[in-house]
Design an enzyme around this catalytic site. Sequence first.
Site: not given
Length: 443
Positions: A100, A170
């Site tokens: 990520d 997130e």
Amino acid sequence: MSFSTFRRTLFAGTLAATLTFSASADDLTEAINADYGYLGPLFTHFHQNPELSFVETETAKRLASELEQLGFTVTTGVGGTGIVAMMENGDGPQVLVRADMDGLPVEEDTGLPYSSTARQVNINGVEMPVMHACGHDMHMTSLVGTARRLVAMRDQWSGTLMLVGQPAEERIGGAKAMVEDNLYERFGRPDYALALHVAAGEPAGQVIYGSGLTYSSSDSVDIRVYGTGTHGASPHLGNDPVVLASQIVLALQTLVSREISPLEAGVVTVGSFHAGRKHNIISDHADLQLTVRSNDEAVREKLLQGIKRIAENMGRVAGLPEDRLPKVDLSIESTPTTFNDEALAARLGPVFEGAFGPEGTAPAIQRGMGAEDFPYFTNVEPPIPGFYFAIGGTPQADLDAQDNGGPRVAGHHSPFFKIEPESSIKSGVRAMTLAVLELMPAD
């Protein structure tokens, strides 16, 4: 075991990268140690230049460039700012390895010489400070390090390598966005999916893994509570949404304490409560923002439907008409529970144990209800076996000091979050490289 080596020199533009690997496990460690001279500055770059969810434009460019220079075929703009890097190397399985890319709207206060001072306008047009307060800088660096090792070791694996730079973890939306952008239709369906996460509060360099439940589900819920605005000195002329919203907040606490089994885990947290603009004005609405966590999909559904039931019926108790009942939005952000495939965990566990030994490995123990959007890569039909593991990021000296009454080790999403990059990156590269080699043996 052979100690023969091979050297491969790759050219991309003016770049010439020489990668060397020896076939023994010791030589793999030695090669990774030598490569840290390259990976260390790359980590620093990512840390000092974080970007927010779905606007990771420069981060994606840098990660794409790193992988292109290694010979991968890279596609950008997948699911927004996501990247996919492909390398075919003979017959065999296709393995997805994900990192990520996004940072958090946190102002860094670590005092590190390479602290982030970045600010960025988010997707909603609001400027915010940005920090890699969850270790995604380590994840991307480890992905590049793994790619560098596997390119150097192409005679020792066979199949198709699929490296994914994922946006917006997130916001628990980036993985879903990539899959909905026809990820597998465009690049092929992987046989296995792998990911790692650095873990503050665990010994730096330790490999932590398990089978089954790995992360909780997470749902973000918005509730708008309607009322009738009036002067604060004349509350009887209106209907106060602050009072009603407060009653809803209290009533929601019974969902976990009274509606799910004490043996099952669940969290319903109201993280934001906004209403009004002035001391003496009763507003016409109040807004609540919730996070909901569980370890079981049935419990998850029970909590979500319970929130909707409580909010709407508390509105009825307050005498609101049906068209002014609290509005519950369950579609803001969500991700299901993360489960490691049992057969895959049984296969990779001994690989880690053999490489890192009993002191360098540890079983995964759930200590909170953090969540991940990695399941969107695996929860397809039919499901793709997935394996998600952690790498400790905190020096043992800091853990010992904490245990002896010293400063607490900062957790993830804190402005004080920091990791020891060298040992965590080296272990991350080594563990992920070994996992891929196990799943993609040479013919």
